[in-house]
Design a protein around this motif. Structure first.
Motif, PDB file in Angstrom:
ATOM      1  N   UNK A 217      51.447  40.897  44.091  1.00 40.49           N
ATOM      2  CA  UNK A 217      52.204  41.972  44.734  1.00 40.49           C
ATOM      3  C   UNK A 217      53.420  41.420  45.460  1.00 40.49           C
ATOM      4  N   UNK A 218      53.227  40.306  46.136  1.00 38.81           N
ATOM      5  CA  UNK A 218      54.356  39.685  46.831  1.00 38.81           C
ATOM      6  C   UNK A 218      55.440  39.269  45.840  1.00 38.81           C
TER       7      UNK A 218
ATOM      8  N   UNK B 283      41.658  31.592  43.918  1.00 39.08           N
ATOM      9  CA  UNK B 283      40.289  31.475  43.420  1.00 39.08           C
ATOM     10  C   UNK B 283      39.697  32.832  43.054  1.00 39.08           C
ATOM     11  N   UNK B 284      40.114  33.877  43.768  1.00 38.93           N
ATOM     12  CA  UNK B 284      39.544  35.212  43.546  1.00 38.93           C
ATOM     13  C   UNK B 284      40.622  36.183  43.092  1.00 38.93           C
ATOM     14  N   UNK B 285      40.171  37.267  42.474  1.00 46.66           N
ATOM     15  CA  UNK B 285      41.097  38.284  42.011  1.00 46.66           C
ATOM     16  C   UNK B 285      41.816  38.943  43.173  1.00 46.66           C
ATOM     17  N   UNK B 286      41.120  39.108  44.302  1.00 40.85           N
ATOM     18  CA  UNK B 286      41.755  39.726  45.466  1.00 40.85           C
ATOM     19  C   UNK B 286      42.924  38.865  45.949  1.00 40.85           C
ATOM     20  N   UNK B 287      42.706  37.543  46.050  1.00 37.59           N
ATOM     21  CA  UNK B 287      43.791  36.649  46.462  1.00 37.59           C
ATOM     22  C   UNK B 287      44.946  36.713  45.457  1.00 37.59           C
TER      23      UNK B 287
ATOM     24  N   UNK C 264      43.304  31.866  38.834  1.00 39.38           N
ATOM     25  CA  UNK C 264      44.483  32.726  38.785  1.00 39.38           C
ATOM     26  C   UNK C 264      45.686  31.981  39.346  1.00 39.38           C
ATOM     27  N   UNK C 265      46.859  32.401  38.915  1.00 38.44           N
ATOM     28  CA  UNK C 265      48.094  31.956  39.567  1.00 38.44           C
ATOM     29  C   UNK C 265      49.170  33.007  39.336  1.00 38.44           C
ATOM     30  N   UNK C 266      50.067  33.083  40.290  1.00 41.37           N
ATOM     31  CA  UNK C 266      51.175  34.037  40.209  1.00 41.37           C
ATOM     32  C   UNK C 266      52.464  33.315  40.585  1.00 41.37           C
TER      33      UNK C 266
END
Length: 346
Positions: free
Chosen positions: A329-330, A319-323, A306-308
């Motif tokens: 959100x930030x 690495x995880x969906x929670x992270x 993932x990346x945002x």
């Protein structure tokens, strides 16, 4: 015979005007003391008057009258050939006319911009060459030409390698497109083929992946990391879920990209929607730069999925969906904050 005829004309001009005056008109400088050569484009079927107007508009001729006199007396003014010419300062009437009648053109340099759309590339090329934007677009969409070059009209644009090229002003649109695609093919064999083979990617898949990376990454340093994320997803059989493909969908369906992809956009039924369809999209969404192409075949090895965006042109990798959800959100809070500031400043 032709050389003797021209020599006779020059002799007559010298005699008629006097050796001193005639010699100056022929061989003395008749362009200004400007720095470096100046460019002029002579249109097809231009008359002597039109040629002189073009030279004068570019600030090349010091004395249009003497140029006209020599051009008329020698007959060379009727032999001018269309094209792009570069004229050095202190060039004589004789040298300038000889250049124009013999068609001793200089090629034009044009740079294909990366991460752009066909209209943009066609406009760049059309602004520099005789062929206009519509003619270049026509070549990019030509089925026969695309087949000759080993692709389809829908995918050909992705192979328009963003580099600087030299073309003569009258180059045919098909010549331009063919040369750029062939330049890409050479680059691919030289720098990409081995990496693509090691990853099990075809040429089309490399260009398609690189085109997504091109629109996703603002900084070259992040491109291998982003390419690695997408390849990790593909290796796991996940959907790519690449926002740049949604931007492409919006361009294709609504004619423009958006500054912020909405959840409703992810529901659009379209073959390039990687939130709805598995694997890579059918073809490239833009023409990727060399750095994006290299990233696609030499991705960073990591375990990110993932990346945002971080709001500053870079990304937070997870690495995880929670992270990832926390980082997303930030990012959205930052977008909301900026939108409020924009509203308050109006």
């Amino acid at each position: 015979m032709r050389t003797q005829y021209l020599a006779a004309l020059l002799v007559l001009l010298l005699i008629g005007l006097g050796a001193g005056v005639g010699g100056t008109l022929l061989f003395g400088p008749n362009t200004g003391p400007y720095e470096g050569p100046r460019s002029v484009v002579v249109p097809e079927d231009a008359s002597l008057a039109q040629t002189i107007d073009s030279l004068r508009a570019e600030g090349i001729l010091a004395s249009p009258a003497t140029f006209r006199l020599v051009a008329t007396a020698t007959g060379w003014g009727a032999q001018v050939k269309a094209g792009h010419y570069r004229v050095a300062s202190h060039t004589s009437n004789y040298r300038l006319l000889d250049m124009l009648r013999r068609g001793l053109q200089s090629p034009l340099r044009l740079t294909i911009p990366p991460g752009s759309r066909p209209q943009t590339v066609a406009s760049v090329v059309g602004s520099r060459l005789e062929a206009d934007t519509d003619a270049i677009l026509g070549a990019l969409r030509d089925t026969s030409l695309a087949r000759e070059l080993g692709t389809t009209p829908e995918r050909l644009f992705g192979y328009m390698m963003p580099e600087t090229y030299e073309f003569y002003w009258q180059a045919a649109p098909e010549t331009v497109v063919r040369r750029i695609k062939q330049s890409f093919d050479r680059f691919y064999e030289r720098e990409l083929a081995a990496g693509a083979d090691s990853l099990g990617l075809t040429k089309r898949e490399v260009v398609t992946l690189a085109s997504i990376v091109e629109w996703e990454a603002l900084y070259d340093g992040e491109k291998p990391t982003i390419a690695g994320v997408y390849l990790n997803r593909l290796d796991q059989g996940w959907r790519l879920q690449a926002d740049p493909t949604i931007q492409y969908v919006l361009l294709d369906t609504e004619g423009e990209r958006t500054g912020r992809v909405l959840y409703s956009d992810l529901e659009i039924d379209h073959p390039y929607n990687t939130y709805q369809n598995g694997g890579l999209p059918p073809g490239p969404i833009t023409n990727p730069s060399p750095s994006s192409l290299r990233a696609a075949v030499v991705p960073e090895q990591h375990d990110y999925f993932y990346f945002a965006a971080d709001g500053n042109g870079r990304h937070t990798f997870s690495r995880t969906l929670r992270e990832h959800n926390r980082a997303a959100e930030e990012y959205h809070r930052e977008l909301d904050r900026r939108e409020r500031e924009d509203d308050n400043s109006r």
